[in-house]
Design an enzyme around this catalytic site. Structure first.
Site, PDB file in Angstrom:
ATOM      1  CG  ASN A 220      37.995  37.170  35.843  1.00  0.00           C
ATOM      2  OD1 ASN A 220      36.958  36.878  36.441  1.00  0.00           O
ATOM      3  ND2 ASN A 220      38.172  36.903  34.573  1.00  0.00           N
TER       4      ASN A 220
ATOM      5  CG  HIS B 299      29.849  38.271  37.618  1.00  0.00           C
ATOM      6  ND1 HIS B 299      29.809  37.138  38.402  1.00  0.00           N
ATOM      7  CD2 HIS B 299      31.040  38.221  36.974  1.00  0.00           C
ATOM      8  CE1 HIS B 299      30.923  36.443  38.221  1.00  0.00           C
ATOM      9  NE2 HIS B 299      31.688  37.078  37.373  1.00  0.00           N
TER      10      HIS B 299
ATOM     11  CG  ASP C  98      28.088  36.251  41.113  1.00  0.00           C
ATOM     12  OD1 ASP C  98      28.136  35.369  40.235  1.00  0.00           O
ATOM     13  OD2 ASP C  98      29.035  37.040  41.316  1.00  0.00           O
TER      14      ASP C  98
ATOM     15  CG  ASN D 116      37.103  32.840  36.682  1.00  0.00           C
ATOM     16  OD1 ASN D 116      37.560  31.748  36.979  1.00  0.00           O
ATOM     17  ND2 ASN D 116      36.614  33.100  35.487  1.00  0.00           N
TER      18      ASN D 116
END
Length: 190
Positions: free
Chosen positions: A66, A19, A92, A113
């Site tokens: 997020n 991530h 990513d 997100n």
């Protein structure tokens, strides 16, 4: 001036995870162009410098994935930037194999997100994004567990090549060659 924002999660716990590909690309650019981190402000760690002849701000939002849009929005507003022409977001993508990148000038967030936050905070999906492949999650894996896990050795080598290509693509985009970057990198492995 360009704002180049790489999405990821702050802290050593998340270093090297799938991530954090956006953070990895920002680090690659900072090293290649000697752009030191200037500090922390507006929910992000940033550095100012030049890529070629263009002024850039390299940004790593510190809001966790997020809420990435909060930091990006703050920098866009403060520097009075037009997202459509002065913003590049790197992140990513599970729909691309490790080592692959894809460049788009607009589009939805898909299941990401961090990108949902960016689009929501900016109120537009019209900005350049560079997606860096991490590969699909294996069956029976939870998506969050997968993206927060490190790569295996083989995939890490491929991902590192993708980080280098993404940094080169950003250099082209900042240099006014978005179409050329798309033609070069979006065709690879197709």
């Amino acid at each position: 001036m360009y704002l180049v924002a790489g999405l990821g999660n702050p802290g050593t716990k998340y270093e090297g995870t799938k991530h954090n590909m956006g953070f990895d690309v920002i680090s690659e650019l900072a090293d290649a162009w000697n752009i030191p981190s200037s500090g922390i402000s507006m929910k992000g760690m940033y550095g100012k410098g030049r890529i070629g002849s263009e002024k850039v701000i390299l940004l790593k939002p510190l809001t966790y994935m997020n809420l990435s849009g909060e930091a990006i929005q703050a920098f866009v507003r403060y520097y009075k930037l037009d997202p459509e022409t002065q913003l590049v977001v790197v992140y990513d993508d599970i729909d691309l194999e490790p080592g692959r990148i894809r460049i788009r000038e607009k589009g939805s967030a898909g299941s990401h997100n961090g990108m949902k936050s960016v689009i929501s905070c900016l109120g537009t999906d019209r900005f350049v994004r560079v997606r860096v492949g991490i590969g699909a999650k294996p069956p029976k894996w939870d998506l969050a567990d997968y993206v927060l896990a490190p790569f295996d050795k083989e995939s890490r080598e491929l991902a590192d090549a993708g980080v280098r290509d993404a940094a080169k693509a950003v250099e082209m985009i900042v240099g006014g060659e978005t179409d050329r970057a798309m033609n070069l990198y979006n065709q690879r492995g197709s």
